[in-house]
Design a protein around this motif. Structure first.
Motif, PDB file in Angstrom:
ATOM      1  N   ASP A   1      -8.063  -3.315  -4.745  1.00  2.39           N
ATOM      2  CA  ASP A   1      -8.582  -2.508  -3.635  1.00  2.39           C
ATOM      3  C   ASP A   1      -9.629  -3.284  -2.834  1.00  2.39           C
ATOM      4  OD1 ASP A   1      -6.934  -0.489  -4.533  1.00  2.39           O
ATOM      5  OD2 ASP A   1      -8.545   0.692  -5.446  1.00  2.39           O
TER       6      ASP A   1
ATOM      7  N   THR B   1       3.826  -0.704   6.709  1.00  5.90           N
ATOM      8  CA  THR B   1       2.870   0.309   6.265  1.00  5.90           C
ATOM      9  C   THR B   1       2.022   0.784   7.438  1.00  5.90           C
ATOM     10  OG1 THR B   1       2.836  -0.641   4.048  1.00  5.90           O
ATOM     11  CG2 THR B   1       0.985   0.763   4.659  1.00  5.90           C
TER      12      THR B   1
ATOM     13  N   ILE C   1      -4.651   2.906   1.237  1.00  8.07           N
ATOM     14  CA  ILE C   1      -4.441   4.349   1.121  1.00  8.07           C
ATOM     15  C   ILE C   1      -4.333   4.708  -0.362  1.00  8.07           C
ATOM     16  CG2 ILE C   1      -2.849   6.268   1.637  1.00  8.07           C
ATOM     17  CD1 ILE C   1      -4.221   5.139   4.165  1.00  8.07           C
ATOM     18  N   ASN C   2      -3.534   3.932  -1.086  1.00  5.39           N
ATOM     19  CA  ASN C   2      -3.324   4.149  -2.517  1.00  5.39           C
ATOM     20  C   ASN C   2      -4.158   3.150  -3.322  1.00  5.39           C
ATOM     21  OD1 ASN C   2      -1.218   6.265  -2.653  1.00  5.39           O
ATOM     22  ND2 ASN C   2      -0.100   4.782  -1.409  1.00  5.39           N
ATOM     23  N   SER C   3      -4.691   3.606  -4.442  1.00  4.24           N
ATOM     24  CA  SER C   3      -5.506   2.735  -5.300  1.00  4.24           C
ATOM     25  C   SER C   3      -4.649   1.632  -5.914  1.00  4.24           C
ATOM     26  CB  SER C   3      -6.147   3.552  -6.418  1.00  4.24           C
ATOM     27  OG  SER C   3      -5.151   3.930  -7.378  1.00  4.24           O
TER      28      SER C   3
ATOM     29  N   VAL D   1       3.636   2.431  -9.024  1.00  3.79           N
ATOM     30  CA  VAL D   1       4.846   2.601  -8.205  1.00  3.79           C
ATOM     31  C   VAL D   1       5.682   1.317  -8.236  1.00  3.79           C
ATOM     32  CG1 VAL D   1       5.696   2.943  -5.846  1.00  3.79           C
ATOM     33  CG2 VAL D   1       3.861   4.390  -6.723  1.00  3.79           C
TER      34      VAL D   1
ATOM     35  N   ASP E   1       0.807  -1.217   0.000  1.00  6.13           N
ATOM     36  CA  ASP E   1       0.000   0.000   0.000  1.00  6.13           C
ATOM     37  C   ASP E   1       0.842   1.269   0.000  1.00  6.13           C
ATOM     38  OD1 ASP E   1      -2.140   1.704   0.082  1.00  6.13           O
ATOM     39  OD2 ASP E   1      -2.835   1.111   2.059  1.00  6.13           O
ATOM     40  N   ILE E   2       1.741   1.411   0.944  1.00  5.04           N
ATOM     41  CA  ILE E   2       2.659   2.549   0.960  1.00  5.04           C
ATOM     42  C   ILE E   2       4.056   1.944   0.859  1.00  5.04           C
ATOM     43  CG2 ILE E   2       3.574   4.496   2.272  1.00  5.04           C
ATOM     44  CD1 ILE E   2       0.862   4.740   3.656  1.00  5.04           C
TER      45      ILE E   2
ATOM     46  N   ARG F   1      -8.033   1.507   4.499  1.00  3.80           N
ATOM     47  CA  ARG F   1      -7.052   0.896   3.594  1.00  3.80           C
ATOM     48  C   ARG F   1      -7.741   0.318   2.379  1.00  3.80           C
ATOM     49  NH1 ARG F   1      -2.459  -0.889   6.501  1.00  3.80           N
ATOM     50  NH2 ARG F   1      -1.574  -1.487   4.522  1.00  3.80           N
TER      51      ARG F   1
ATOM     52  N   ALA G   1      -2.494   3.026  -8.650  1.00  2.00           N
ATOM     53  CA  ALA G   1      -1.358   3.796  -8.138  1.00  2.00           C
ATOM     54  C   ALA G   1      -0.291   2.860  -7.556  1.00  2.00           C
ATOM     55  CB  ALA G   1      -1.829   4.792  -7.079  1.00  2.00           C
ATOM     56  N   ARG G   2      -0.730   1.846  -6.803  1.00  8.36           N
ATOM     57  CA  ARG G   2       0.217   0.878  -6.231  1.00  8.36           C
ATOM     58  C   ARG G   2       0.955   0.128  -7.332  1.00  8.36           C
ATOM     59  NH1 ARG G   2      -2.697  -3.010  -3.456  1.00  8.36           N
ATOM     60  NH2 ARG G   2      -4.699  -2.198  -4.122  1.00  8.36           N
TER      61      ARG G   2
END
Length: 163
Positions: free
Chosen positions: A66, A154, A80-82, A89, A39-40, A78, A85-86
């Motif tokens: 998600d 995370t 946090i990031n879609s 990255v 997630d992060i 949770r 997006a995950r």
């Protein structure tokens, strides 16, 4: 959301990933599979994924959607990031060759479909706790746990931000 082609090419359907996996195996390569939410992204994730990649020639990451993350009951807010997006990255990491989203509660169906040579999880799991260990071992694959980088999670990052 538009992403750079080179990065988005790592995000594949399970069918696309299987085609690439079959090519790797046909050329004598070893396919490694791991999974998670990621997630992060933090140093513990990056270290873990590099160690996973070291176990073979091609690393496939099963990434929770998600909805799948929400069902894991990590926390009400949770992920946090879609998932997009995950995935974006994670696609930037050289250690990862393919990213396949999965919506089920566990990656068992994906592992059974892709048939990796090596299944990897962190050493916070025992082999017999790893989803898919029995499937991989039944066809002669290996299941490996690798050490986690201490001090990173995370959940602890989120807790620190909220304080």
């Amino acid at each position: 959301m538009l992403f750079h082609d080179q990065l988005s090419s790592k995000l594949q359907s399970k069918e696309q990933a299987l085609q690439l996996i079959n090519k790797v195996k046909a050329s004598g390569g070893t396919v490694v599979f791991t999974n998670g939410c990621f997630d992060i992204l933090h140093p513990g994730h990056v270290d873990y994924l590099a160690q996973a990649r070291d176990q073979g020639d091609y690393l496939v990451l099963g990434l929770n959607t998600d909805d799948s993350v929400k069902r894991l009951n990590k926390a009400p807010n949770r992920p946090i990031n879609s998932e997009q997006a995950r995935a974006h990255v994670l696609a930037g990491l050289g250690s990862i060759d393919s990213i396949v989203l999965f919506n089920e509660d566990t990656p068992l169906e994906l592992i059974t479909y892709l048939k990796p040579n090596v299944l990897v999880k962190g050493n916070d799991y025992r082999i017999e706790q790893i989803v898919g260990h029995d499937v991989v071992m039944a066809y002669g694959g290996k299941v490996i746990t690798i050490p986690l980088l201490e001090g990173f999670s995370t959940s602890s990052i989120i807790k620190k931000i909220l304080q």
